[in-house]
Design a protein around this motif. Structure first.
Motif, PDB file in Angstrom:
ATOM      1  N   PHE A  85       0.838  -1.201   0.000  1.00 32.81           N
ATOM      2  CA  PHE A  85       0.000   0.000   0.000  1.00 32.81           C
ATOM      3  C   PHE A  85       0.876   1.255   0.000  1.00 32.81           C
ATOM      4  CE2 PHE A  85      -2.304   3.382   2.210  1.00 32.81           C
ATOM      5  CZ  PHE A  85      -3.518   3.400   1.515  1.00 32.81           C
ATOM      6  N   ASN A  86       1.921   1.251   0.818  1.00 29.76           N
ATOM      7  CA  ASN A  86       2.815   2.412   0.883  1.00 29.76           C
ATOM      8  C   ASN A  86       3.538   2.645  -0.438  1.00 29.76           C
ATOM      9  OD1 ASN A  86       2.432   3.368   3.568  1.00 29.76           O
ATOM     10  ND2 ASN A  86       3.596   1.643   4.357  1.00 29.76           N
ATOM     11  N   LYS A  87       3.915   1.558  -1.118  1.00 33.17           N
ATOM     12  CA  LYS A  87       4.607   1.713  -2.392  1.00 33.17           C
ATOM     13  C   LYS A  87       3.672   2.233  -3.473  1.00 33.17           C
ATOM     14  CE  LYS A  87       7.800  -0.676  -5.500  1.00 33.17           C
ATOM     15  NZ  LYS A  87       8.542  -1.937  -5.779  1.00 33.17           N
ATOM     16  N   LYS A  88       2.391   1.798  -3.430  1.00 34.99           N
ATOM     17  CA  LYS A  88       1.421   2.222  -4.438  1.00 34.99           C
ATOM     18  C   LYS A  88       1.001   3.679  -4.256  1.00 34.99           C
ATOM     19  CE  LYS A  88      -1.914   1.920  -7.542  1.00 34.99           C
ATOM     20  NZ  LYS A  88      -1.659   1.734  -8.990  1.00 34.99           N
ATOM     21  N   VAL A 148     -18.004   2.009  -2.966  1.00 34.44           N
ATOM     22  CA  VAL A 148     -16.865   1.114  -2.709  1.00 34.44           C
ATOM     23  C   VAL A 148     -16.081   0.866  -3.998  1.00 34.44           C
ATOM     24  CG1 VAL A 148     -16.211  -1.234  -2.025  1.00 34.44           C
ATOM     25  CG2 VAL A 148     -17.873   0.027  -0.670  1.00 34.44           C
ATOM     26  N   PHE A 149     -16.754   0.958  -5.163  1.00 36.72           N
ATOM     27  CA  PHE A 149     -16.060   0.788  -6.440  1.00 36.72           C
ATOM     28  C   PHE A 149     -14.924   1.802  -6.581  1.00 36.72           C
ATOM     29  CE2 PHE A 149     -19.905  -1.540  -7.586  1.00 36.72           C
ATOM     30  CZ  PHE A 149     -19.411  -2.550  -8.388  1.00 36.72           C
ATOM     31  N   VAL A 150     -15.118   3.022  -6.088  1.00 33.65           N
ATOM     32  CA  VAL A 150     -14.094   4.063  -6.200  1.00 33.65           C
ATOM     33  C   VAL A 150     -12.858   3.672  -5.412  1.00 33.65           C
ATOM     34  CG1 VAL A 150     -13.584   6.516  -5.869  1.00 33.65           C
ATOM     35  CG2 VAL A 150     -15.904   5.797  -6.481  1.00 33.65           C
ATOM     36  N   LEU A 151     -13.044   3.149  -4.204  1.00 36.61           N
ATOM     37  CA  LEU A 151     -11.904   2.718  -3.397  1.00 36.61           C
ATOM     38  C   LEU A 151     -11.174   1.543  -4.048  1.00 36.61           C
ATOM     39  CD1 LEU A 151     -13.386   2.769   0.243  1.00 36.61           C
ATOM     40  CD2 LEU A 151     -11.966   4.506  -0.842  1.00 36.61           C
ATOM     41  N   PHE A 152     -11.946   0.593  -4.552  1.00 39.38           N
ATOM     42  CA  PHE A 152     -11.360  -0.645  -5.075  1.00 39.38           C
ATOM     43  C   PHE A 152     -10.517  -0.392  -6.323  1.00 39.38           C
ATOM     44  CE2 PHE A 152     -11.431  -4.670  -7.408  1.00 39.38           C
ATOM     45  CZ  PHE A 152     -11.096  -5.565  -6.406  1.00 39.38           C
ATOM     46  N   ASP A 221       1.447  -8.231  -4.465  1.00 39.38           N
ATOM     47  CA  ASP A 221       0.760  -7.562  -5.570  1.00 39.38           C
ATOM     48  C   ASP A 221      -0.290  -6.592  -5.036  1.00 39.38           C
ATOM     49  OD1 ASP A 221      -1.097  -9.287  -4.561  1.00 39.38           O
ATOM     50  OD2 ASP A 221      -1.259 -10.550  -6.349  1.00 39.38           O
ATOM     51  N   ASP A 222      -1.050  -5.980  -5.953  1.00 40.09           N
ATOM     52  CA  ASP A 222      -2.043  -4.973  -5.570  1.00 40.09           C
ATOM     53  C   ASP A 222      -3.176  -5.550  -4.717  1.00 40.09           C
ATOM     54  OD1 ASP A 222      -0.598  -3.108  -6.885  1.00 40.09           O
ATOM     55  OD2 ASP A 222      -1.971  -2.865  -8.582  1.00 40.09           O
ATOM     56  N   TRP A 223      -3.371  -6.865  -4.755  1.00 36.36           N
ATOM     57  CA  TRP A 223      -4.427  -7.474  -3.958  1.00 36.36           C
ATOM     58  C   TRP A 223      -4.158  -7.353  -2.460  1.00 36.36           C
ATOM     59  CZ3 TRP A 223      -8.953  -8.440  -5.984  1.00 36.36           C
ATOM     60  CH2 TRP A 223      -9.051  -8.651  -7.357  1.00 36.36           C
ATOM     61  N   ALA A 224      -2.960  -6.963  -2.085  1.00 34.24           N
ATOM     62  CA  ALA A 224      -2.637  -6.757  -0.671  1.00 34.24           C
ATOM     63  C   ALA A 224      -3.517  -5.668  -0.062  1.00 34.24           C
ATOM     64  CB  ALA A 224      -1.165  -6.386  -0.500  1.00 34.24           C
ATOM     65  N   TYR A 225      -3.946  -4.703  -0.883  1.00 39.33           N
ATOM     66  CA  TYR A 225      -4.860  -3.665  -0.379  1.00 39.33           C
ATOM     67  C   TYR A 225      -6.227  -3.713  -1.064  1.00 39.33           C
ATOM     68  CZ  TYR A 225      -3.452  -1.106  -4.596  1.00 39.33           C
ATOM     69  OH  TYR A 225      -3.211  -0.731  -5.901  1.00 39.33           O
ATOM     70  N   GLY A 230     -12.231  -4.526  -1.021  1.00 40.89           N
ATOM     71  CA  GLY A 230     -13.325  -5.282  -1.614  1.00 40.89           C
ATOM     72  C   GLY A 230     -14.223  -5.968  -0.599  1.00 40.89           C
ATOM     73  N   VAL A 231     -13.668  -6.274   0.592  1.00 42.21           N
ATOM     74  CA  VAL A 231     -14.463  -6.933   1.638  1.00 42.21           C
ATOM     75  C   VAL A 231     -15.660  -6.068   2.046  1.00 42.21           C
ATOM     76  CG1 VAL A 231     -14.393  -7.655   4.073  1.00 42.21           C
ATOM     77  CG2 VAL A 231     -12.612  -8.406   2.493  1.00 42.21           C
ATOM     78  N   GLN A 232     -15.582  -4.761   1.796  1.00 45.49           N
ATOM     79  CA  GLN A 232     -16.671  -3.863   2.193  1.00 45.49           C
ATOM     80  C   GLN A 232     -17.954  -4.112   1.406  1.00 45.49           C
ATOM     81  OE1 GLN A 232     -15.156   0.350   3.447  1.00 45.49           O
ATOM     82  NE2 GLN A 232     -13.750  -0.375   1.880  1.00 45.49           N
ATOM     83  N   TRP A 233     -17.899  -4.883   0.334  1.00 48.37           N
ATOM     84  CA  TRP A 233     -19.119  -5.255  -0.387  1.00 48.37           C
ATOM     85  C   TRP A 233     -19.866  -6.389   0.310  1.00 48.37           C
ATOM     86  CZ3 TRP A 233     -15.528  -4.657  -5.003  1.00 48.37           C
ATOM     87  CH2 TRP A 233     -15.792  -3.477  -5.693  1.00 48.37           C
ATOM     88  N   VAL A 234     -19.224  -7.016   1.284  1.00 46.98           N
ATOM     89  CA  VAL A 234     -19.845  -8.162   1.958  1.00 46.98           C
ATOM     90  C   VAL A 234     -21.044  -7.731   2.789  1.00 46.98           C
ATOM     91  CG1 VAL A 234     -19.497  -9.963   3.700  1.00 46.98           C
ATOM     92  CG2 VAL A 234     -17.707  -9.493   1.989  1.00 46.98           C
TER      93      VAL A 234
END
Length: 550
Positions: A85-88, A148-152, A221-225, A230-234
């Motif tokens: 996340f910090n690198k991105k 949540v789409f904006v964050l993802f 990879d980017d899935w780390a964040y 994405g869990v917020q859609w649950v």
């Protein structure tokens, strides 16, 4: 039933009764309301659970919307400890030889959510009065799914900030609606449990944030964040599916002059198996409280929150929430980041975060037993004093750079979380729901929570600069700063916070009307049906009516 419905409408529009029929109706209303109030005050917890199982279920479902806010706000603090996340989204720090999100952008992310929440609170305050708590919450859940789409898919930190602002709008609505609904759908004995469950939802969200981060922090990879976002859609979809069938608050229907709808809603909230329960008497109690508050004030606008007796109530409710931000609770959300700054690796800090929030859930559950025996004021003041002591200890440990001191700081922050979630955290939701008037409850909570979010902007900026390696880099010495604000908060609580335990809404209305001192609320005797306070002479209901007519 038609004359009764006409009377409600006349009262709501401010027309005074002028004939004997209305006087007789008033006498019946007072008699029924008094009977219901006595029954509610004598109701045991077990009986309340058996009588209001549906109300408990609907309140729990609606309160669970705040799991999402607790999740995201804890998520941000935890993601600052994520290398990917910090690198991105961060910049390279040559001195530290690592990537980091600057203190300015950390503040932008945190404060973006707070700014959005203020907008959401304003929206909810207007919408809930007009359309009800149910419709307002459903609309907010739909917005949540979209935002949540904006964050993802955020490609850079600027878009991420926009996403936080947008998501803050439904979060703000949840903050306003949940305590108001929880306090209105259940009897007095259940109110502290249902309102403090809101704090439990916050802690559950924080626990899930730590767990999800721990599971994804090892990814490169980017899935780390992306996974944590994405869990917020649950949450929104199942909550939305349930809320479509939820009943509206009976108090809301009474405030809109619809007695039949209020009774139908009350019957949907209660069990049909108790022959001793009289729905008409309970509705009469709600109507009596509503009429009593209208005799004290006429308006239902935000301006009315700062007029007459409601000025004090607004000040107290706003102060209770401001105390939350000023007593060092922000350090809990930065727990993992705090420990990594002190030298602990990210994976181990997330493990400790999970332990921290699990203990917070245990603390909230423990507060339910505490509140049944001890007054809210005592719990709140005692909790702040304990937090003050812990903050001083944490600050003192910062002078040692040993590994043992780092672990000791982590242990003290876990204890801080338990104390907070055992006392100040949950009891705040009970207090703000009980101390605001029923007619202005939604707007008072909106103003108080907006003040809370505004103060959080200051708190977030300060905390980010205090902890960030690219700014002041105070480390654990940050605790000393919040110990000072915690001391000031304790002084305010001692002199200004009243005790609402065991009081009906009508009793609280008269205690505020008679300007009873905060420290004398618990011991002052009051009769809302004769307006009898302390040693004042009792008046008959006819005298009360005559005085109100004048």
């Amino acid at each position: 039933m038609e004359p009764e419905k006409r009377d409600v409408r006349d009262t709501e529009t401010g027309h005074k009764p002028v004939d004997g029929i209305d006087v007789a109706h008033n006498e019946t209303l007072v008699s029924d309301a008094k009977h219901a109030a006595v029954a509610e005050q004598q109701m045991t917890l077990l009986k309340a659970i058996k009588l209001y199982p549906k109300a408990i279920s609907w309140s729990v479902l609606l309160s669970s919307t705040l799991i999402m806010e607790g999740y995201d706000l804890a998520l941000l603090g935890s993601l600052y400890a994520s290398p990917v996340f910090n690198k991105k989204f961060g910049v390279y720090d040559a001195k530290k030889n690592k990537w980091a999100v600057s203190a300015a952008w950390q503040s932008g992310l945190s404060n973006g959510a707070r700014a959005g929440e203020i907008l959401g609170l304003i929206f909810a305050g207007l919408a809930s009065d007009r359309y009800g708590y149910k419709v307002t919450t459903i609309a907010s859940l739909v917005l949540m799914i979209m935002f949540v789409f904006v964050l993802f898919f955020a490609p850079n930190i600027q878009v991420l900030v926009v996403g936080e602002v947008l998501c803050g709008i439904p979060w703000g609505a949840f903050q306003s609606v949940t305590p108001a609904y929880a306090s209105e759908v259940a009897p007095m004995v259940l109110r502290p449990y249902l309102t403090t469950f809101i704090n439990m939802c916050w802690v559950i969200g924080q626990f899930f944030a730590a767990a999800v981060n721990k599971g994804s922090v090892g990814r490169s990879d980017d899935w780390a964040y992306k996974i944590p976002f994405g869990v917020q859609w649950v949450w929104p979809v199942p909550i939305l599916a349930g809320l479509i069938f939820a009943p509206e608050s009976p108090w809301w229907h009474v405030r809109h002059g619809n007695r039949e709808a209020a009774k139908a809603s009350l019957l949907r909230l209660t069990s049909r198996n108790d022959p001793s329960f009289n729905a008409d008497e309970t509705i009469a109690m709600i109507e009596h409280t509503n009429d009593l508050e209208k005799r004290m004030k006429d308006g239902l606008t935000y301006r009315d929150c700062f007029r007459g007796v409601d000025l004090r109530r607004t000040e107290i409710v706003m102060g209770i929430w401001l105390v939350q931000t000023l007593c060092g609770q922000n350090l809990m959300g930065y727990f993992a980041y705090f420990l990594t700054q002190a030298g602990m690796d990210a994976s181990r800090s997330f493990s400790l975060s999970m332990a921290q929030y699990a203990l917070g859930m245990a603390g909230t559950a423990g507060s339910w037993f505490l509140m049944s025996r001890v007054g809210r004021r005592t719990i709140h003041f005692g909790g702040i004093c304990c937090q003050l002591l812990i903050l001083v200890i944490v600050g003192s440990l910062s002078f040692s750079n040993s590994n043992g001191a780092v672990w000791a700081i982590g242990a003290m922050l876990i204890v801080f979380t338990f104390v907070y979630d055992f006392t100040v955290g949950p009891v705040t939701y009970s207090l703000i729901s009980e101390l605001s008037s029923t007619r202005l409850k939604a707007k008072t909570i909106v103003l108080a929570r907006a003040g809370y979010n505004a103060s959080n902007i200051f708190v977030n900026v300060m905390t980010n600069y205090q902890l960030s390696s690219t700014a002041w880099n105070w480390g654990a010495k940050t605790a000393y700063f919040w110990a000072g604000s915690c001391l000031l908060s304790a002084i305010w609580v001692f002199f200004r916070l009243p005790e609402p335990k065991g009081r009906t809404y009508a009793e609280l209305d008269l205690l505020f009307e008679h300007q009873v001192s905060a420290r004398k609320f618990a011991e002052t005797k009051i009769d809302p049906f004769s307006h009898h306070l302390g040693d004042e002479p009792k008046r008959t209901s006819e005298q009360v009516l005559q005085k109100d007519e004048v």
